[in-house]
Design a protein around this motif. Structure first.
Motif, short mmCIF file in Angstrom:
data_model
loop_
_atom_site.label_atom_id
_atom_site.label_comp_id
_atom_site.label_asym_id
_atom_site.label_seq_id
_atom_site.Cartn_x
_atom_site.Cartn_y
_atom_site.Cartn_z
N SER A 127 0.84 -1.20 0.00
CA SER A 127 0.00 0.00 0.00
C SER A 127 0.87 1.25 0.00
O SER A 127 2.10 1.18 -0.02
CB SER A 127 -0.89 -0.01 1.25
OG SER A 127 -0.10 0.25 2.40
N SER A 128 0.20 2.39 0.09
CA SER A 128 0.93 3.66 0.16
C SER A 128 1.77 3.74 1.43
O SER A 128 2.69 4.55 1.53
CB SER A 128 -0.05 4.84 0.10
OG SER A 128 -0.97 4.77 1.17
N GLN A 131 5.31 3.08 0.60
CA GLN A 131 5.91 4.26 -0.01
C GLN A 131 6.35 5.26 1.07
O GLN A 131 7.46 5.81 1.02
CB GLN A 131 4.91 4.92 -0.96
CG GLN A 131 5.55 5.87 -1.97
CD GLN A 131 6.32 5.14 -3.06
OE1 GLN A 131 5.77 4.35 -3.79
NE2 GLN A 131 7.60 5.43 -3.16
N LYS A 132 5.49 5.47 2.07
CA LYS A 132 5.83 6.39 3.17
C LYS A 132 7.03 5.87 3.96
O LYS A 132 7.91 6.63 4.36
CB LYS A 132 4.63 6.55 4.12
CG LYS A 132 3.48 7.35 3.55
CD LYS A 132 2.31 7.35 4.54
CE LYS A 132 1.09 8.03 3.94
NZ LYS A 132 -0.10 7.88 4.81
#
Length: 298
Positions: A127-128, A131-132
């Motif tokens: 999920s995002s 990315q974080k």
């Protein structure tokens, strides 16, 4: 490095792309493979622990592959085949139970000489949150000269490679197919960049397609190349966790990113933390761990 032996090994590997431990009985019997053409199918059956029909087929295929202009083909596609005796073959892979007999490389092989390699892996359905996490983890590692290793899969792997490239860092992709069949298609542009400017490695000859059992095998190379492994998001039962099993077998350092307790993709990292992995939420923590290890050894 014996040129004739290398040519015979590459011809054999082209038709029998197995890891080194599968070939050891044959190499013990015929160290330079000079007698391989003359061996009977029964001898091959015994030495390689295969069925007679496979041995008959292998002998015919090997004789044929000796006539192929493999080096010309590899040069045409800018592929460097490295046998386990090649000077650039990573010595850390010999710590694996089943080192690759041959590695095929495309790109900057000087990256293999850098001992500061760390793998970043995670779910194909990342999920995002991954990315974080990478925004916090990758910059300090790149800044400190670490090479980021991953598997060029969709999701977390692609994110890790891309973030490293965006920061001007160095990355190695280990793939589960031959160079004529890059996988997955959605990562073709990223694959092209890594082949051109970074490094792609595979133990599969160029014609090999991305078969599902290739990927667990690929995972041991990711582990074998790296000092440690950072896991972002992963299901408890996943290819990511199989990579960790290889890593634990070989005493690698495991780092896991804590996540949302409501997400199934957090269960893999949380299980690893419960079992002793170091929880991390930025790259400085990984670097501090290595600095501490270095200090303790002195």
């Amino acid at each position: 490095m014996n040129k004739e032996f290398t040519e015979r090994l590459l011809a054999l590997h082209y038709v029998y792309p197995k890891s080194l431990n599968k070939l050891l009985p044959l190499l013990a019997d015929d160290p330079d493979l000079s007698a391989l053409e003359q061996k009977s199918p029964n001898e091959l059956m015994s030495l390689l622990n295969i069925k007679l029909e496979q041995a008959i087929k292998l002998k015919a295929s090997y004789r044929q592959s000796l006539t192929y202009p493999l080096h010309e083909a590899y040069d045409k596609y800018r592929i460097l085949p490295m046998s386990y005796q090649h000077p650039f073959y990573p010595k850390s892979l010999f710590e694996l139970i089943d080192p690759p007999a041959v590695l095929y490389a495309k790109g900057d092989i000087a990256l293999l000489a850098n001992s500061q390699k760390i793998a970043i892996i995670g779910s194909r359905k990342a999920s995002s949150y991954t990315q974080k996490a990478l925004e916090k983890i990758v910059p300090p590692l790149v800044e400190s000269g670490f090479v980021i290793v991953s598997g060029l899969a969709r999701g977390a792997d692609a994110m890790a490679h891309q973030k490293t490239i965006d920061l001007g860092g160095r990355t190695i992709a280990v793939t589960g197919s031959g160079f004529l069949h890059p996988y997955p298609k959605e990562n073709n542009a990223l694959n092209d960049i890594i082949e051109e400017k970074q490094l792609v490695l595979t133990e599969y000859p160029p014609y090999m397609k991305p078969l599902k059992w290739n990927f667990p095998m690929r995972n041991r190379i990711i582990s074998g190349l790296s000092k440690g492994i950072v896991v972002t998001e992963a299901l408890v039962k996943s290819g990511t966790l199989s990579t960790i099993e290889h890593a634990l077998d070989h005493g690698k350092d495991i780092f896991a990113v804590p996540g949302d307790i409501g997400s199934l993709l957090s269960e893999g990292p949380h299980k690893l933390i419960l079992e002793g992995a170091k929880p991390v939420w930025n790259g400085w923590q990984v670097l501090e761990e290595y600095q501490q290890m270095t200090a303790e050894k002195q």
